[in-house]
Design a protein around this motif. Sequence first.
Motif, PDB file in Angstrom:
ATOM      1  N   LEU A 172       0.845  -1.193   0.000  1.00  0.00           N
ATOM      2  CA  LEU A 172       0.000   0.000   0.000  1.00  0.00           C
ATOM      3  C   LEU A 172       0.880   1.243   0.000  1.00  0.00           C
ATOM      4  O   LEU A 172       1.826   1.341   0.799  1.00  0.00           O
ATOM      5  CB  LEU A 172      -0.889   0.028   1.244  1.00  0.00           C
ATOM      6  CG  LEU A 172      -1.965  -1.048   1.382  1.00  0.00           C
ATOM      7  CD1 LEU A 172      -2.743  -0.825   2.676  1.00  0.00           C
ATOM      8  CD2 LEU A 172      -2.901  -1.046   0.200  1.00  0.00           C
ATOM      9  N   VAL A 173       0.560   2.183  -0.861  1.00  0.00           N
ATOM     10  CA  VAL A 173       1.322   3.432  -0.955  1.00  0.00           C
ATOM     11  C   VAL A 173       0.345   4.591  -1.061  1.00  0.00           C
ATOM     12  O   VAL A 173      -0.497   4.623  -1.960  1.00  0.00           O
ATOM     13  CB  VAL A 173       2.260   3.443  -2.183  1.00  0.00           C
ATOM     14  CG1 VAL A 173       3.083   4.725  -2.197  1.00  0.00           C
ATOM     15  CG2 VAL A 173       3.164   2.223  -2.193  1.00  0.00           C
ATOM     16  N   ARG A 174       0.458   5.551  -0.151  1.00  0.00           N
ATOM     17  CA  ARG A 174      -0.313   6.793  -0.270  1.00  0.00           C
ATOM     18  C   ARG A 174       0.279   7.618  -1.408  1.00  0.00           C
ATOM     19  O   ARG A 174       1.503   7.762  -1.503  1.00  0.00           O
ATOM     20  CB  ARG A 174      -0.272   7.576   1.034  1.00  0.00           C
ATOM     21  CG  ARG A 174      -1.022   6.913   2.184  1.00  0.00           C
ATOM     22  CD  ARG A 174      -0.856   7.750   3.446  1.00  0.00           C
ATOM     23  NE  ARG A 174      -1.547   7.182   4.579  1.00  0.00           N
ATOM     24  CZ  ARG A 174      -2.793   7.492   4.960  1.00  0.00           C
ATOM     25  NH1 ARG A 174      -3.466   8.403   4.268  1.00  0.00           N
ATOM     26  NH2 ARG A 174      -3.354   6.914   5.998  1.00  0.00           N
ATOM     27  N   LEU A 175      -0.576   8.162  -2.230  1.00  0.00           N
ATOM     28  CA  LEU A 175      -0.098   8.890  -3.396  1.00  0.00           C
ATOM     29  C   LEU A 175       0.093  10.381  -3.146  1.00  0.00           C
ATOM     30  O   LEU A 175       0.610  11.082  -4.017  1.00  0.00           O
ATOM     31  CB  LEU A 175      -1.057   8.676  -4.566  1.00  0.00           C
ATOM     32  CG  LEU A 175      -1.181   7.227  -5.058  1.00  0.00           C
ATOM     33  CD1 LEU A 175      -2.198   7.128  -6.180  1.00  0.00           C
ATOM     34  CD2 LEU A 175       0.167   6.684  -5.501  1.00  0.00           C
ATOM     35  N   ASP A 176      -0.312  10.859  -1.980  1.00  0.00           N
ATOM     36  CA  ASP A 176      -0.189  12.287  -1.671  1.00  0.00           C
ATOM     37  C   ASP A 176       1.024  12.553  -0.785  1.00  0.00           C
ATOM     38  O   ASP A 176       0.971  13.379   0.128  1.00  0.00           O
ATOM     39  CB  ASP A 176      -1.464  12.798  -0.994  1.00  0.00           C
ATOM     40  CG  ASP A 176      -1.808  11.994   0.261  1.00  0.00           C
ATOM     41  OD1 ASP A 176      -1.144  10.960   0.521  1.00  0.00           O
ATOM     42  OD2 ASP A 176      -2.742  12.390   0.979  1.00  0.00           O
ATOM     43  N   GLN A 177       2.124  11.874  -1.039  1.00  0.00           N
ATOM     44  CA  GLN A 177       3.317  12.023  -0.217  1.00  0.00           C
ATOM     45  C   GLN A 177       4.516  12.369  -1.089  1.00  0.00           C
ATOM     46  O   GLN A 177       4.528  12.114  -2.303  1.00  0.00           O
ATOM     47  CB  GLN A 177       3.613  10.716   0.530  1.00  0.00           C
ATOM     48  CG  GLN A 177       3.880   9.525  -0.397  1.00  0.00           C
ATOM     49  CD  GLN A 177       4.460   8.317   0.331  1.00  0.00           C
ATOM     50  OE1 GLN A 177       5.505   8.418   0.953  1.00  0.00           O
ATOM     51  NE2 GLN A 177       3.739   7.194   0.245  1.00  0.00           N
ATOM     52  N   PRO A 178       5.553  12.948  -0.487  1.00  0.00           N
ATOM     53  CA  PRO A 178       6.791  13.169  -1.241  1.00  0.00           C
ATOM     54  C   PRO A 178       7.348  11.821  -1.704  1.00  0.00           C
ATOM     55  O   PRO A 178       7.211  10.804  -1.031  1.00  0.00           O
ATOM     56  CB  PRO A 178       7.721  13.821  -0.210  1.00  0.00           C
ATOM     57  CG  PRO A 178       6.813  14.383   0.825  1.00  0.00           C
ATOM     58  CD  PRO A 178       5.628  13.469   0.885  1.00  0.00           C
ATOM     59  N   GLY A 179       7.960  11.827  -2.876  1.00  0.00           N
ATOM     60  CA  GLY A 179       8.506  10.585  -3.403  1.00  0.00           C
ATOM     61  C   GLY A 179       7.586   9.892  -4.377  1.00  0.00           C
ATOM     62  O   GLY A 179       7.925   8.845  -4.917  1.00  0.00           O
TER      63      GLY A 179
END
Length: 368
Positions: free
Chosen positions: A170-177
């Motif tokens: 799972l990866v949040r898309l509203d983060q740096p990177g």
Amino acid sequence: MDFDLSDEQKMLADQARGLLAERTPFDRLRTLIDSGAEWDEPLWRELGQMGFLGANIPQEFGGLGMSELDLGVIGQELGRVNAAVPFFSSIVLAADAIRLAGTTAQKVEWLPRLASGEAIACFASAEGPGPLLGQGVVLAEGKLAGTKHPVADAGIATLAVVQVGDGLALVRLDQPGVTRTRLDSFDQLRAHYRIDFADAVAEPLPGSGVLARLLDRAAVQAAFEAVGGSEACLAMGRDYAMGRQMFGRPLAGYQAIKHKLADVAVAIELAKSNAYFAGWAAECAADDLPGAAAAARLTAIKAFEMAARENLQVHGGIGYTFEANCHFYYRRERMLAVIVGNRGYWADRLLNAQPGAQGQAHSTEKAA
């Protein structure tokens, strides 16, 4: 086995069909394309309010806890109107991945939000042309690096379920990177993106061996959507042929047109039967799910391809214009044929699902 829907499922289909027919006229789809919109947000919110988005999410996590066939009924009606919503990405793929492989904490955090439509998730598996390998990204010490493309609905998603090798994260898309770049898409009602991960924070989905099961279940739901789209194309072509006059008689009166539409009808019935059986197999976690899912996927691809192309042919030159409605389904058919694996991938899956075929390698790309 009874391949018909239950009375409750027929009522569910009628309810979904009535809502979608009212909310998604073709002029609405043209407006979305002309405005550059990536989705029909008001429709999505209403689907969440009606409970359709939580159909196969357990009740303890904010859903309705319905069956795979119930979910397929909804997907079939969405396919019938070619609804511009991220249902396949967010519900069929991402939500099901979390339900099957997530921790209790991950389910509590995300499933209620996905069921209500508050959050949208995408499924990042593809890495350009080729099979689903998951080798283009690396997860180490909770950080993800690499690239996925094309990823449907990534521009409106807050969460991505990313295939990493044989596992998921799972990866949040509203983060740096995390960088999202919109790509040109043949299907103008569903935006596709390239996602670049540069040491983005990621959480593994700990469930093991879940990817193949997830793809089988997604193949079943893709078959239901294709059946709905196929039926819409058949009805569109039939209605046009009955109203179009050629040399003083209806176009539908010519034998060649009758045979074209009859062949499409036969292909749809085969795909529908396979989809119903595969839906039952997915719900019961039957041993023959892999073969049933592959058969449903392959016959649905064929039926939708036949229906979309013959609909264009029956309409003649007008069918290729933006003002006609044929292209909505033709574009979706082309994209749906390659989502979660193309025809060759599922032909291999079908062959390997046969008794005695486990572990054997088959090459069917040329035949496909």
